[in-house]
Motif scaffolding. Structure first.
Motif, PDB file in Angstrom:
ATOM      1  N   ARG A  30      31.740  83.617  94.324  1.00 48.25           N
ATOM      2  CA  ARG A  30      32.071  84.951  93.805  1.00 48.25           C
ATOM      3  C   ARG A  30      31.259  85.271  92.552  1.00 48.25           C
ATOM      4  NH1 ARG A  30      38.248  83.288  94.693  1.00 48.25           N
ATOM      5  NH2 ARG A  30      38.378  83.769  96.939  1.00 48.25           N
ATOM      6  N   ARG A 132      33.165  96.126 100.864  1.00 51.37           N
ATOM      7  CA  ARG A 132      33.078  95.149  99.767  1.00 51.37           C
ATOM      8  C   ARG A 132      32.292  93.896 100.140  1.00 51.37           C
ATOM      9  NH1 ARG A 132      38.842  92.083  98.885  1.00 51.37           N
ATOM     10  NH2 ARG A 132      38.760  90.833 100.786  1.00 51.37           N
ATOM     11  N   GLN A 134      29.767  91.074 100.262  1.00 48.86           N
ATOM     12  CA  GLN A 134      28.818  90.520  99.294  1.00 48.86           C
ATOM     13  C   GLN A 134      27.847  89.539  99.932  1.00 48.86           C
ATOM     14  OE1 GLN A 134      28.803  91.427  95.874  1.00 48.86           O
ATOM     15  NE2 GLN A 134      30.145  92.993  96.749  1.00 48.86           N
ATOM     16  N   ALA A 173      23.647  94.214  98.581  1.00 51.74           N
ATOM     17  CA  ALA A 173      24.014  92.791  98.568  1.00 51.74           C
ATOM     18  C   ALA A 173      22.755  91.944  98.344  1.00 51.74           C
ATOM     19  CB  ALA A 173      24.687  92.411  99.876  1.00 51.74           C
TER      20      ALA A 173
END
Length: 529
Positions: A30, A132, A134, A173
């Motif tokens: 993350r 969202r 990534q 990304a």
């Protein structure tokens, strides 16, 4: 929470504390998304998924946001259909970022599980998860899928608009780069995962090798029995299923054993079928521990055809003896289908099927003009013993006299009748006595889509005569009036032949019931309640 040094995860890995390792990897990913980190997250997650999950339902388990159970949740998220999946997606949207969620979402844009208009709320709930993303691998998967959408197809045009709205986020990304030290740590974690894998059985031939042997020679029950022993040691459900079903070939199972067999088939379907689970209807039959009778899912959805294509040549097809359903051509004709003996509603052409020496039973409801010529051809359908096909009324007499029919054990002809055809169809009954087929059924079809029809089964008795069984399917009231005439005409014609026995089993529910039953009794028929 500060980002941990990856090296700090080696100690819990060596101690087998994979939940702690997973949490550390997720924190690191993350903070700095990287495909190698994502890969390691997936592998550790799969390691944890192989361990027994807490005995909670999906929703309760999902609310814990326990990363250790995410792989299990994703694998079962769609098992109740698109409507139930909507709420599950909303629950998942509250989870912390995770590359496994990213890749799961991307996979569904590449291979959509639902394409009907009614399923569009599912995609609306999936959109926040896609927005969202990534993981660059997942982002690339979605964008690649978008480039292949055909906007002339409603479902694909709908998905294209979804992707276009989040294109900027997907293109944003970016990967981070691991240091040389971090890459070495991931290599050590991979090695620790390999060492943590369950040991192979300490006996001659491991489960994988024996499974390959069974699938190479499905008739080898000795190999199945040895495989059952090994799988029982590993607590794999197939081991117990093989043992139970092999035992059933020797004696009647007890009530408790039958209950256990049903429980295994209900709870372990995915483990038993592997990727075949995604393409098969629920009513599968297992014989001696492996799939033997199955029907392909049907529909126009691109996802179904794509899923079926992915299973072509899979070794688990090797034990299937009967397969039903359109879209089977590539599956059915693959060399792995060494046990296949029976087909229903196949896409494979009749001329091709006529060359198969192992084909014993066939249901073919296509109106193929070539059937009569094939039935007259020496050597065609050499192994066929049971045939159920659609025929045109004018061809039936010639077809019944062909060499193919002469060596069948069972024949059913489906005749699509129009008003006025019943008398002509009934005249064919005389031809049955000329035939040598032990069992012949004529089914007069009034509505093909719902199989609203009546039928007449002629079974040759030991005395050389025939017993006749007259039956109907269930239908609506309007069709009962039409079919009543078919049944009465046939009863009259059959009674004239003086069969050894005549029975009637109908599903009439209106006033037609009384009239048909009264006439059947007058003609000496027995009612099969």
């Amino acid at each position: 929470m500060p980002t941990p040094k990856l090296a700090s995860l080696l100690e819990p890995a060596n101690q087998g504390d994979w939940s702690r390792v997973l949490q550390g990897l997720l924190v690191a990913w993350r903070a700095a998304p990287n495909p190698e980190l994502a890969r390691c997250v997936v592998n550790v997650g799969n390691k944890l998924a192989s361990e027994p999950a807490p005995s909670k339902d999906w929703d309760t388990l999902a609310k814990t946001q326990d990363a250790a159970v995410l792989a299990t949740l994703l694998a079962t998220l769609l098992d109740k259909g698109s409507v139930k999946a909507r709420a599950r997606l909303e629950t998942l949207a509250d989870w912390p970022l995770d590359p496994r969620i990213d890749r799961w979402v991307a996979g569904h844009f590449a291979d959509p599980p639902f394409t009907s208009t009614g399923a569009r709320p599912f995609w609306t709930r999936l959109a926040p998860l896609a927005r969202r993303i990534q993981d660059t691998q997942a982002a690339s998967t979605v964008l690649k899928a978008r480039s292949g959408y055909d906007e002339e197809v409603d479902a694909e045009e709908f998905l294209a608009r979804h992707v276009d709205r989040i294109r900027a986020e997907l293109e944003a990304a970016k990967d981070t780069v691991l240091s040389e030290e971090e890459a070495k740590v991931l290599g050590k974690l991979d090695a620790a995962l390999t060492e943590a894998a369950p040991p192979k059985p300490a006996r001659e031939g491991d489960a994988k090798e024996l499974l390959a042997r069974v699938l190479e020679k499905p008739e080898d029950d000795e190999a199945r029995a040895v495989l059952a022993d090994i799988l029982l040691e590993q607590e794999h459900p197939r081991g117990e299923l093989i043992a139970l079903q092999l035992e059933a070939t020797r004696r009647e199972l007890t009530a408790a054993e039958k209950k256990r067999e049903r429980a295994i088939l209900k709870t372990a379907r995915k483990e038993l079928l592997g990727p075949l689970d995604e393409v098969l209807k629920p009513d599968c039959v297992f014989t001696r521990g492996f799939l033997s009778h199955a029907a392909l899912k049907q529909g126009s959805a691109r996802a179904i055809a794509s899923a079926i294509a992915k299973t072509v040549g899979h070794p688990l097809w090797a034990t299937v003896e009967h397969l039903e359903g359109r879209g089977d051509s590539d599956v059915t004709t693959h060399e792995v289908m060494k046990s296949l003996r029976s087909l229903a509603h196949s896409d494979v052409g009749c001329a091709e099927l006529a060359k198969w020496p192992r084909l014993e039973a066939l249901v073919d409801t296509r109106s193929a003009d070539e059937w009569l010529d094939l039935a007259k051809t020496p050597g065609a359908f050499p192994g066929l013993r049971r045939l159920d096909r659609t025929a045109s009324l004018p061809q039936v007499a010639d077809f019944l006299r062909t060499p193919l029919v002469a060596r069948l054990e069972q024949l059913q002809l489906r005749l699509r009748l129009s008003n006025g055809d019943a008398e002509a169809a009934a005249a064919l009954f005389d031809l049955v006595r000329e035939s040598k087929v032990p069992e012949v059924t004529f089914r007069w079809v009034r509505l093909t889509v719902k199989d609203w029809s009546s039928g007449y089964r002629f079974t040759r008795t030991p005395s050389g005569q025939y017993s006749v069984h007259v039956f109907t399917t269930k239908m609506n009231d309007a069709h009962e009036d039409v079919v009543q005439a078919d049944v009465l005409t046939a009863l009259e014609q059959v009674a004239r032949l003086k069969p050894e026995t005549l029975t009637l089993a109908h599903q009439f529910e209106t006033r037609v019931k009384t009239a048909v039953e009264r006439r059947a009794r007058e003609l000496g028929a027995t009612l099969d309640e």
